[in-house]
Design a protein around this motif. Structure first.
Motif, PDB file in Angstrom:
ATOM      1  N   TYR A 112       7.558  97.190  34.479  1.00 59.28           N
ATOM      2  CA  TYR A 112       6.474  96.882  33.697  1.00 59.28           C
ATOM      3  C   TYR A 112       5.534  97.940  33.412  1.00 59.28           C
ATOM      4  N   GLY A 135       1.934  99.008  31.697  1.00 62.29           N
ATOM      5  CA  GLY A 135       0.871  98.437  30.707  1.00 62.29           C
ATOM      6  C   GLY A 135       0.061  99.403  29.818  1.00 62.29           C
ATOM      7  N   ASN A 136       0.310 100.691  30.341  1.00 57.39           N
ATOM      8  CA  ASN A 136      -0.258 101.833  29.638  1.00 57.39           C
ATOM      9  C   ASN A 136       0.500 103.073  29.975  1.00 57.39           C
ATOM     10  N   TYR A 172       1.663 105.039  33.429  1.00 61.16           N
ATOM     11  CA  TYR A 172       2.876 104.680  34.472  1.00 61.16           C
ATOM     12  C   TYR A 172       4.437 105.111  33.701  1.00 61.16           C
ATOM     13  N   ARG A 196      -8.679 101.287  38.672  1.00 66.00           N
ATOM     14  CA  ARG A 196      -7.155 101.355  39.053  1.00 66.00           C
ATOM     15  C   ARG A 196      -6.161 100.529  37.952  1.00 66.00           C
ATOM     16  N   ASP A 237       7.835  97.134  40.815  1.00 60.79           N
ATOM     17  CA  ASP A 237       6.573  97.871  40.287  1.00 60.79           C
ATOM     18  C   ASP A 237       6.964  99.377  39.810  1.00 60.79           C
ATOM     19  N   ALA A 238       6.260  99.914  38.747  1.00 60.41           N
ATOM     20  CA  ALA A 238       6.421 101.188  38.397  1.00 60.41           C
ATOM     21  C   ALA A 238       6.263 102.337  39.485  1.00 60.41           C
ATOM     22  N   ASP A 239       5.395 101.922  40.609  1.00 59.42           N
ATOM     23  CA  ASP A 239       4.914 102.845  41.608  1.00 59.42           C
ATOM     24  C   ASP A 239       5.953 102.859  42.644  1.00 59.42           C
ATOM     25  N   HIS A 288       7.150 102.014  48.165  1.00 55.20           N
ATOM     26  CA  HIS A 288       5.751 101.545  47.186  1.00 55.20           C
ATOM     27  C   HIS A 288       4.670 102.515  47.561  1.00 55.20           C
ATOM     28  N   GLY A 315      -1.702 101.796  46.054  1.00 52.83           N
ATOM     29  CA  GLY A 315      -3.327 102.317  46.067  1.00 52.83           C
ATOM     30  C   GLY A 315      -3.597 103.290  44.985  1.00 52.83           C
ATOM     31  N   LYS A 339      -1.446 107.970  42.957  1.00 47.59           N
ATOM     32  CA  LYS A 339       0.201 107.749  42.590  1.00 47.59           C
ATOM     33  C   LYS A 339       0.709 109.013  42.938  1.00 47.59           C
TER      34      LYS A 339
HETATM   35  N1  UDP Z   1       0.237  98.770  35.828  1.00 47.52           N
HETATM   36  C1  UDP Z   1       0.249  99.466  34.860  1.00 47.52           C
HETATM   37  N2  UDP Z   1      -0.946 100.353  34.409  1.00 47.52           N
HETATM   38  C2  UDP Z   1      -1.985 100.150  35.141  1.00 47.52           C
HETATM   39  C3  UDP Z   1      -1.983  99.551  36.328  1.00 47.52           C
HETATM   40  C4  UDP Z   1      -0.879  98.837  36.585  1.00 47.52           C
HETATM   41  O1  UDP Z   1       1.235  99.504  33.807  1.00 47.52           O
HETATM   42  O2  UDP Z   1      -2.931 100.947  34.731  1.00 47.52           O
HETATM   43  C5  UDP Z   1       1.246  98.058  36.230  1.00 47.52           C
HETATM   44  C6  UDP Z   1       2.557  98.911  36.836  1.00 47.52           C
HETATM   45  O3  UDP Z   1       3.715  98.385  36.718  1.00 47.52           O
HETATM   46  C7  UDP Z   1       2.097  98.820  38.339  1.00 47.52           C
HETATM   47  C8  UDP Z   1       1.690  97.292  38.416  1.00 47.52           C
HETATM   48  O4  UDP Z   1       1.047  97.085  37.164  1.00 47.52           O
HETATM   49  O5  UDP Z   1       3.068  99.137  39.086  1.00 47.52           O
HETATM   50  C9  UDP Z   1       1.000  97.010  39.712  1.00 47.52           C
HETATM   51  O6  UDP Z   1      -0.252  97.971  39.775  1.00 47.52           O
HETATM   52  P1  UDP Z   1      -0.116  99.097  40.740  1.00 47.52           P
HETATM   53  O7  UDP Z   1       1.127  99.375  41.320  1.00 47.52           O
HETATM   54  O8  UDP Z   1      -0.942 100.276  40.388  1.00 47.52           O
HETATM   55  O9  UDP Z   1      -0.755  98.366  41.986  1.00 47.52           O
HETATM   56  P2  UDP Z   1      -0.763  98.738  43.633  1.00 47.52           P
HETATM   57  O10 UDP Z   1       0.625  98.502  43.943  1.00 47.52           O
HETATM   58  O11 UDP Z   1      -1.244  99.974  44.021  1.00 47.52           O
HETATM   59  O12 UDP Z   1      -1.638  97.563  44.248  1.00 47.52           O
END
Ligand code: UDP
Ligand code: MN
Length: 260
Positions: free
Chosen positions: A8, A10-11, A14, A75, A99-101, A221, A224, A227
């Motif tokens: 996914y 969202g902006n 990513y 975040r 997740d995209a990260d 993963h 945080g 990235k």
């Molecule tokens: N995401 C996004 N834009 C943002 C923040 C989050 O597209 O500004 C999406 C993306 O797929 C990301 C997921 O939501 O992998 C969850 O956020 P993130 O991975 O940053 O959270 P964390 O794993 O660090 O808690």
């Protein structure tokens, strides 16, 4: 059975993550297609970059985050609730959401044999009191009634962290006790804890000039606010002097560079 990997975006921020994830899946012969859910904030230029890859783009409407964490948001928690739209992919029998990260370090298609809502208590080996699943990787069998219930409870159920993850853990309160859904840690390893995991448990991770060596590390993963794409690849220095977190960032950059 119709199956796919899903991520996914969202902006625009990513996009980097989606490209590296796609590349890592491809290099480890994960044959299923990658579906990218694209939120309304993503610009047409960035959608154009994604169209150069053989991924399936699916535009989705926003699901607003109802929590106060959206104020002073650093975040992107504003964007995270829309991730819940993965539960709306009724045209698939089973999906593996990432997740995209994240990037994969090997073939992870055995995840498609796991039941609905299989996920990892990511980080539990360091924080023994953690019991919630991490929503960064989930095996999902999309069902109209489940998604309808989610939409109906989105503003009602609490989210302990103000993100989709807290909401989903409220939605599945019995998950903690359903051990058959608790995936091995290798499927969702926080990059910043690789060092500790490898020193204390049966994990191995090295990314050196010779290449990647991993044991029990299938999906990394980068949890945080920072990235991999926030670190300048040129500033990382030499592979042989890096700790495991830095090595994982170097690995991410190499996937990314090969994808563009
Ligand atoms: N995401 C996004 N834009 C943002 C923040 C989050 O597209 O500004 C999406 C993306 O797929 C990301 C997921 O939501 O992998 C969850 O956020 P993130 O991975 O940053 O959270 P964390 O794993 O660090 O808690
Ligand atoms: Mn994440």
């Amino acid at each position: 059975m119709k199956t796919a990997f899903v991520t996914y975006m969202g902006n625009n921020r990513y996009l980097y993550g989606v490209l590296a994830l796609y590349q890592s899946l491809k290099e480890h012969k994960n044959e299923r297609q990658l579906v990218v859910l694209v939120g309304p904030a993503v610009t047409s230029q960035v959608i154009g970059y994604l169209k150069e890859k053989p991924v399936i783009l699916k535009m989705v409407d926003e699901i607003g985050n109802p929590n106060r964490e959206v104020e002073n948001d650093t975040r992107g928690v504003k964007f995270m609730y829309s991730k819940i739209r993965v539960f709306e992919l009724f045209e698939y029998d089973k999906i593996v959401y990432l997740d995209a990260d994240m990037v994969v370090c090997e073939n992870v298609e055995d995840l498609f044999d796991k039941p609905h809502m299989s996920a990892v208590i990511a980080g539990k080996l360091l924080r023994w009191d953690w019991r919630d699943f991490n929503s960064g990787l989930m095996v999902i069998e999309p069902e109209p009634s489940t998604f309808a219930n989610m939409l109906a409870t989105i503003t009602v159920l609490p989210s302990c962290d103000g993100t989709d993850q807290g909401f989903l853990n409220s939605f599945y309160p019995h998950w903690k006790r359903e051990e058959s859904l608790h995936l091995e840690h290798r499927f969702n390893l926080p990059a910043s804890w690789l060092e500790h995991y490898c020193k204390s448990y049966d994990f191995e991770f090295e990314y050196r000039e010779e290449g990647l060596h991993a044991k029990n590390v299938s999906v990394i993963h980068y949890i945080g606010p920072n990235k991999p794409w926030d670190h300048d690849a040129a500033e990382l220095g030499k592979l042989k002097t890096m700790d495991r977190y830095q090595q994982s960032v170097a690995l991410w950059w190499d996937y990314f560079h090969r994808s563009v």
